[in-house]
Every structure is written in C-alpha cells, then in structure tokens.
Design a protein around this motif. Structure first.
Motif, PDB file in Angstrom:
ATOM      1  N   THR A 185      -6.353   8.694   0.536  1.00  0.00           N
ATOM      2  CA  THR A 185      -5.560   8.529   1.755  1.00  0.00           C
ATOM      3  C   THR A 185      -4.089   8.409   1.356  1.00  0.00           C
ATOM      4  O   THR A 185      -3.649   7.387   0.830  1.00  0.00           O
ATOM      5  N   LYS A 186      -3.336   9.466   1.627  1.00  0.00           N
ATOM      6  CA  LYS A 186      -1.928   9.507   1.201  1.00  0.00           C
ATOM      7  C   LYS A 186      -1.091   8.535   2.020  1.00  0.00           C
ATOM      8  O   LYS A 186      -1.131   8.540   3.251  1.00  0.00           O
ATOM      9  N   ARG A 187      -0.337   7.709   1.295  1.00  0.00           N
ATOM     10  CA  ARG A 187       0.589   6.756   1.903  1.00  0.00           C
ATOM     11  C   ARG A 187       1.851   6.752   1.048  1.00  0.00           C
ATOM     12  O   ARG A 187       1.776   6.656  -0.171  1.00  0.00           O
ATOM     13  N   LEU A 188       2.988   6.835   1.689  1.00  0.00           N
ATOM     14  CA  LEU A 188       4.253   6.883   0.960  1.00  0.00           C
ATOM     15  C   LEU A 188       5.250   5.878   1.527  1.00  0.00           C
ATOM     16  O   LEU A 188       5.250   5.627   2.737  1.00  0.00           O
ATOM     17  N   PRO A 189       6.116   5.342   0.676  1.00  0.00           N
ATOM     18  CA  PRO A 189       7.176   4.458   1.174  1.00  0.00           C
ATOM     19  C   PRO A 189       8.175   5.249   2.006  1.00  0.00           C
ATOM     20  O   PRO A 189       8.288   6.470   1.869  1.00  0.00           O
ATOM     21  N   THR A 237       0.807  -1.227   0.000  1.00  0.00           N
ATOM     22  CA  THR A 237       0.000   0.000   0.000  1.00  0.00           C
ATOM     23  C   THR A 237       0.836   1.272   0.000  1.00  0.00           C
ATOM     24  O   THR A 237       0.397   2.287  -0.534  1.00  0.00           O
ATOM     25  N   ASP A 238       2.044   1.241   0.581  1.00  0.00           N
ATOM     26  CA  ASP A 238       2.859   2.463   0.578  1.00  0.00           C
ATOM     27  C   ASP A 238       3.357   2.809  -0.820  1.00  0.00           C
ATOM     28  O   ASP A 238       3.637   3.976  -1.101  1.00  0.00           O
ATOM     29  N   TRP A 239       3.443   1.829  -1.721  1.00  0.00           N
ATOM     30  CA  TRP A 239       3.809   2.118  -3.103  1.00  0.00           C
ATOM     31  C   TRP A 239       2.578   2.259  -3.989  1.00  0.00           C
ATOM     32  O   TRP A 239       2.636   2.891  -5.044  1.00  0.00           O
ATOM     33  N   GLN A 240       1.450   1.671  -3.603  1.00  0.00           N
ATOM     34  CA  GLN A 240       0.229   1.815  -4.408  1.00  0.00           C
ATOM     35  C   GLN A 240      -0.150   3.276  -4.568  1.00  0.00           C
ATOM     36  O   GLN A 240      -0.577   3.695  -5.641  1.00  0.00           O
ATOM     37  N   TRP A 241       0.004   4.052  -3.500  1.00  0.00           N
ATOM     38  CA  TRP A 241      -0.434   5.446  -3.568  1.00  0.00           C
ATOM     39  C   TRP A 241       0.366   6.245  -4.608  1.00  0.00           C
ATOM     40  O   TRP A 241      -0.234   6.789  -5.544  1.00  0.00           O
ATOM     41  N   PRO A 242       1.701   6.338  -4.530  1.00  0.00           N
ATOM     42  CA  PRO A 242       2.392   7.169  -5.527  1.00  0.00           C
ATOM     43  C   PRO A 242       2.296   6.618  -6.951  1.00  0.00           C
ATOM     44  O   PRO A 242       2.162   7.386  -7.910  1.00  0.00           O
ATOM     45  N   VAL A 243       2.344   5.298  -7.111  1.00  0.00           N
ATOM     46  CA  VAL A 243       2.229   4.733  -8.460  1.00  0.00           C
ATOM     47  C   VAL A 243       0.819   4.954  -8.990  1.00  0.00           C
ATOM     48  O   VAL A 243       0.623   5.297 -10.159  1.00  0.00           O
ATOM     49  N   GLY A 244      -0.181   4.803  -8.112  1.00  0.00           N
ATOM     50  CA  GLY A 244      -1.560   5.092  -8.498  1.00  0.00           C
ATOM     51  C   GLY A 244      -1.749   6.545  -8.907  1.00  0.00           C
ATOM     52  O   GLY A 244      -2.471   6.840  -9.869  1.00  0.00           O
ATOM     53  N   ILE A 245      -1.074   7.464  -8.236  1.00  0.00           N
ATOM     54  CA  ILE A 245      -1.141   8.888  -8.583  1.00  0.00           C
ATOM     55  C   ILE A 245      -0.585   9.113  -9.987  1.00  0.00           C
ATOM     56  O   ILE A 245      -1.150   9.860 -10.786  1.00  0.00           O
ATOM     57  N   CYS A 246       0.511   8.441 -10.314  1.00  0.00           N
ATOM     58  CA  CYS A 246       1.071   8.552 -11.677  1.00  0.00           C
ATOM     59  C   CYS A 246       0.101   7.976 -12.704  1.00  0.00           C
ATOM     60  O   CYS A 246      -0.087   8.557 -13.781  1.00  0.00           O
ATOM     61  N   ALA A 247      -0.527   6.853 -12.388  1.00  0.00           N
ATOM     62  CA  ALA A 247      -1.435   6.186 -13.332  1.00  0.00           C
ATOM     63  C   ALA A 247      -2.727   6.951 -13.537  1.00  0.00           C
ATOM     64  O   ALA A 247      -3.198   7.110 -14.665  1.00  0.00           O
ATOM     65  N   VAL A 248      -3.319   7.425 -12.454  1.00  0.00           N
ATOM     66  CA  VAL A 248      -4.649   8.041 -12.511  1.00  0.00           C
ATOM     67  C   VAL A 248      -4.598   9.507 -12.930  1.00  0.00           C
ATOM     68  O   VAL A 248      -5.513  10.000 -13.587  1.00  0.00           O
ATOM     69  N   TYR A 249      -3.535  10.204 -12.575  1.00  0.00           N
ATOM     70  CA  TYR A 249      -3.453  11.644 -12.838  1.00  0.00           C
ATOM     71  C   TYR A 249      -2.338  12.041 -13.813  1.00  0.00           C
ATOM     72  O   TYR A 249      -2.222  13.214 -14.162  1.00  0.00           O
ATOM     73  N   GLY A 250      -1.493  11.110 -14.202  1.00  0.00           N
ATOM     74  CA  GLY A 250      -0.406  11.439 -15.117  1.00  0.00           C
ATOM     75  C   GLY A 250       0.722  12.208 -14.470  1.00  0.00           C
ATOM     76  O   GLY A 250       1.503  12.869 -15.155  1.00  0.00           O
ATOM     77  N   ALA A 251       0.846  12.130 -13.154  1.00  0.00           N
ATOM     78  CA  ALA A 251       1.912  12.851 -12.447  1.00  0.00           C
ATOM     79  C   ALA A 251       3.271  12.226 -12.756  1.00  0.00           C
ATOM     80  O   ALA A 251       3.375  11.033 -13.054  1.00  0.00           O
ATOM     81  N   ARG A 252       4.290  13.036 -12.691  1.00  0.00           N
ATOM     82  CA  ARG A 252       5.661  12.548 -12.792  1.00  0.00           C
ATOM     83  C   ARG A 252       6.009  11.859 -11.463  1.00  0.00           C
ATOM     84  O   ARG A 252       5.461  12.216 -10.419  1.00  0.00           O
ATOM     85  N   PRO A 253       6.932  10.889 -11.473  1.00  0.00           N
ATOM     86  CA  PRO A 253       7.252  10.183 -10.222  1.00  0.00           C
ATOM     87  C   PRO A 253       7.621  11.101  -9.061  1.00  0.00           C
ATOM     88  O   PRO A 253       7.115  10.932  -7.953  1.00  0.00           O
TER      89      PRO A 253
END
Length: 179
Positions: free
Chosen positions: A89-93, A31-47
């Motif tokens: 819900t923000k979660r980060l590695p 889950t700590d990686w799902q959030w940032p990778v999901g943000i890139c996938a869903v919103y097109g954000a840079r890593p």
C-alpha cells in the motif's frame, strides 16, 4: 559505468545499520515515511526512486519506472518486511515532488537528520547490498541488476565488505541448512 559512478567511488560501510537498527528505526516512523524508507530497505532502491518511481507489484517484486539508471524490477530481501510495513500500500509524505531527482531524494536525508537516524538514506541501500552478499542464495549478477548497476560496480563497491567474519557466518549458515 552508470550515471554518477566513478572508479574512485568510496562506499565505506562504517555507518551501515544492522537489520535490527533498521527495523527499530522504520517501526518508529510515521506511516507516510515507513513506505519509502521500507522500499529502500527491502528492495535496495535509491531514495529518489522510492519517492518518485516505485510501485510494489502483485508478485511483491518492485517496479522502478525511472531514476538514476532507468527502469528495472527488484526483488525483496527480506520479504517478511513487506508485510511488516504494508509496502503493498503506497504511502508518501507530503512535499513538492515536482523537482529534480536529487532534490526529491534529499528530502529523505533531511527527514533522517530530523529523526536522528544515526545513518543516511543511502546507508539503508548499502544494508540491502550487504544482505545480498551474505545470502548464499542470491547471485551477485541478480543483486547488481536489482540494485540498478553493473556487476562490475556491485563487486567493486560491495564485495569488498565480505570479510573473514562474514565468511564464518556464511559457513555456519550453510552447515545449519545442510543438517
């Protein structure tokens, strides 16, 4: 052109994952990686933007407070993935975030290699761009603004991927919506 862009930039779509491959990969992440990778996938954000500067608003738009091209607001596509990975819900590695954008963004690349993703973090962003191109409801100017670059960059780097098979798929989609 924005910071880091050049007319010779080649964003070849050879390794862009399908939506199915993205879902399978992100579902497999902790889950700590799902959030940032999901943000890139869903919103097109840079890593680095996902790891350092992103916040999902109550409207489910994404606010990026800084990064390669500054602050912006981004729309989700597809919005169903917000709930799938609980992106509100923000979660980060855990690692040292007090480093440059480039070094922090590279943490995601390192993780993708360890996880044997088969594609790179920027390919996740490119998959978002392709989704916007293949959606007749998304204006290219809005897609470019959401991704944090100019319409010129968007057209140069992504519109070239819209090919004959894409035209056929879009035509079928429009026909089914009209019926």
């Amino acid at each position: 052109m924005g910071k880091g862009y050049s007319p010779t930039t080649d964003t070849a779509p050879m390794n862009v994952p399908t939506d199915e491959a993205l879902v399978a990969f992100i579902d497999s992440l902790p889950t700590d990686w799902q959030w940032p990778v999901g943000i890139c996938a869903v919103y097109g954000a840079r890593p680095h933007e996902a790891l350092l500067y992103s916040e999902v608003l109550s409207s489910k738009l994404l606010a990026i407070s800084d990064g390669k091209t500054g602050s912006r607001t981004c729309f989700p596509l597809p919005s169903q993935w917000i709930d799938r990975w609980d992106l509100t819900t923000k979660r980060l590695p855990v690692f040292d975030y007090d480093r440059s954008n480039k070094v922090v963004g590279a943490e995601m690349s390192i993780y993708f290699r360890k996880a044997q993703a088969g594609f790179k973090p920027y390919d996740v962003r490119h998959a978002f761009a392709l989704r916007t191109i293949y959606s007749p409801k998304i204006n290219p100017s809005l897609a470019a603004k959401s991704m944090g670059h100019s319409l010129q960059v968007h057209n140069r780097d992504y519109q070239k991927w819209f090919d004959a098979s894409g035209m056929e798929a879009l035509h079928a989609q429009l026909l089914s919506e009209a019926a």
